[in-house]
Design a protein around this motif. Structure first.
Motif, PDB file in Angstrom:
ATOM      1  N   GLU A   1       3.782   1.410  -0.958  1.00 26.15           N
ATOM      2  CA  GLU A   1       4.459   1.654  -2.251  1.00 26.15           C
ATOM      3  C   GLU A   1       3.570   2.129  -3.306  1.00 26.15           C
ATOM      4  O   GLU A   1       3.889   2.968  -4.233  1.00 26.15           O
ATOM      5  CB  GLU A   1       5.197   0.291  -2.735  1.00 26.15           C
ATOM      6  N   SER A   2       2.393   1.780  -3.452  1.00 25.18           N
ATOM      7  CA  SER A   2       1.575   2.419  -4.405  1.00 25.18           C
ATOM      8  C   SER A   2       1.257   3.882  -4.075  1.00 25.18           C
ATOM      9  O   SER A   2       0.699   4.610  -5.125  1.00 25.18           O
ATOM     10  CB  SER A   2       0.115   1.489  -4.231  1.00 25.18           C
ATOM     11  N   LYS A   3       1.704   4.169  -2.953  1.00 25.94           N
ATOM     12  CA  LYS A   3       1.294   5.790  -2.745  1.00 25.94           C
ATOM     13  C   LYS A   3       2.751   6.410  -2.876  1.00 25.94           C
ATOM     14  O   LYS A   3       3.063   7.630  -2.465  1.00 25.94           O
ATOM     15  CB  LYS A   3       1.049   5.876  -1.289  1.00 25.94           C
ATOM     16  N   ASN A   4       3.732   5.677  -3.543  1.00 29.04           N
ATOM     17  CA  ASN A   4       5.158   5.917  -3.627  1.00 29.04           C
ATOM     18  C   ASN A   4       5.987   6.692  -2.276  1.00 29.04           C
ATOM     19  O   ASN A   4       6.507   7.525  -2.349  1.00 29.04           O
ATOM     20  CB  ASN A   4       4.943   7.415  -4.608  1.00 29.04           C
TER      21      ASN A   4
ATOM     22  N   CYS B   1       0.856  -1.052   0.051  1.00 30.12           N
ATOM     23  CA  CYS B   1      -0.123   0.151   0.035  1.00 30.12           C
ATOM     24  C   CYS B   1       0.789   1.319   0.189  1.00 30.12           C
ATOM     25  O   CYS B   1       0.576   2.239  -0.747  1.00 30.12           O
ATOM     26  CB  CYS B   1      -0.924   0.015   1.194  1.00 30.12           C
TER      27      CYS B   1
END
Lengths: 214, 184
Positions: free
Chosen positions: B178-181, B176
């Motif tokens: 990582e998906s938000k950088n 999660c």
């Protein structure tokens, strides 16, 4: 790294054992940082005065049974949800001894057919409730809708009361400690506050309750 | 020590004093997760109060759990999710709550903005987890409770909750973020 390897790695990390290999050390780095972030999440502080409000609510819960909206369709077990207003007490205090200052808590009691735990939202017909504790001197409690006085009560010691709302608006509860002189009659919320303050009355004010008709 | 003093007050029948001590010692720790889950300070306090009262009224548990704080946090997190679910159940109601909270919750907004973007992302990801997994993660990594205790508090098997935290929890959080950088 396979799923099994990954699970074993997390097990070792959890047990604070060293990584089994260089590859594992690299793979567990993000998890170590993640756990450290979780540990460092800021510790939010509740709004001032929360302890006394929690205590007041406990007494209220123990002292009253959950109410049900009787005029709802039969068979619907309405859940009573008390929307406790934040009772940050604003004291215009000219009395040095804290012990002599009564405590005021107020709330809008919601009786809804949903189990919403609201935050002051309600519907016309809900009650504005107040509770006074620690009052050694007589007090007058005034309930206002917007600027207009809609109800008043007086008492000594621990007492409470409620006002059934008849219109939407912003409700406020004002507690006035009555010493030697009777407080002046109401001229509206804003003027009352000004006049009482100028006359040296001890006044405790509840936070606002916004009643929004759904 | 604090927990023992709370229990001692209960044993001698000084219930008010026990509640005051209980709230003072652990209420704040329960408020944090509530605030992060429900978002608004007023609602979070409401939920925290419910948790405090619910916990306190279960005297048998009060006398037997290892850590009153961990137990209270568990109850608070479940109640916070209940409140969130209830609020989501009705759009009309949700809007009304949102409107009221906005009026009275300026400090909550300020707190939220003051938190770093990474903290906000982490909180958002935590809130996407199942309530029990969320609770277990906080109990394990913030409160440093043992798996045995967490399993007991949540009423689940030890291996089950450990596996759910490690496989479902930590890995989901990492993905999660990582998906938000955000670098986990």
């Amino acid at each position: 790294m396979t799923d099994d390897d990954s699970d074993a790695m997390l097990d070792r990390l959890d047990r604070r054992e060293p990584a089994a290999s260089k590859e594992e050390a690299e793979a567990r780095e993000p998890y170590e940082r993640l756990i450290s972030r979780i540990r460092d999440l800021p510790d939010d502080a509740p709004p001032d005065g929360w302890e006394s409000r929690a205590e007041a609510r406990r007494h209220q819960v123990l002292g009253t049974k959950p109410r049900r909206r009787r005029w709802l369709a039969a068979g619907v077990a309405a859940l009573a949800a008390a929307a406790t207003l934040i009772a940050t007490l604003v004291t215009y205090c000219r009395v040095p001894a804290q012990q002599t200052i009564p405590r005021l808590t107020s709330e809008v009691s919601l009786v809804e057919d949903t189990d919403l735990r609201g935050s002051g939202a309600g519907i016309v017909g809900d009650f504005v409730e107040f509770h006074v504790t620690n009052s050694r001197l007589p007090v007058e409690v005034r309930i206002y809708r917007d600027d207009e006085l809609v109800d008043s009560f007086s008492g000594t010691g621990a007492f409470g009361g409620h006002h059934k709302t008849k219109a939407r608006g912003t409700y406020r509860v004002l507690l006035i400690v009555v010493r030697d002189v009777k407080p002046p009659p109401s001229m509206g919320y804003i003027d009352d506050k000004r006049a009482l303050d100028a006359a040296g009355f001890t006044v405790i004010e509840s936070p606002e309750a916004h009643l929004i008709e759904l | 020590v604090e927990d023992e003093e709370i229990r001692a007050a209960l044993r001698r029948g000084d219930v008010d004093e026990a509640f005051r001590r209980f709230a003072r010692a652990h209420g704040r720790a329960a408020y944090g997760p509530c605030h992060r889950i429900v978002g608004a300070r007023a609602t979070a306090e409401d939920v925290m109060q419910e948790a405090l009262i619910a916990a306190f009224e279960n005297r048998i548990k009060m006398m037997e759990v290892n850590s009153l704080r961990a137990w209270l946090i568990t109850i608070a997190i479940r109640k916070a999710y209940d409140a969130l679910r209830s609020a989501r159940r009705s759009d009309r109601v949700r809007d009304a709550v949102a409107a009221t909270d906005l009026d009275r919750d300026d400090r909550g907004v300020v707190d939220w903005l003051a938190a770093s973007a990474d903290q906000r992302a982490l909180q958002d990801c935590l809130n996407r987890l199942e309530p029990d997994v969320h609770a277990a993660i906080l109990l394990r990594y913030r409160e440093e409770r043992s798996w045995e205790e967490i399993a007991q508090l949540l009423g689940v098997q030890l291996d089950t909750i450990r596996m759910r935290v490690q496989r479902g929890g930590l890995k989901s959080l990492k993905l999660c973020l990582e998906s938000k950088n955000v670098k986990p």
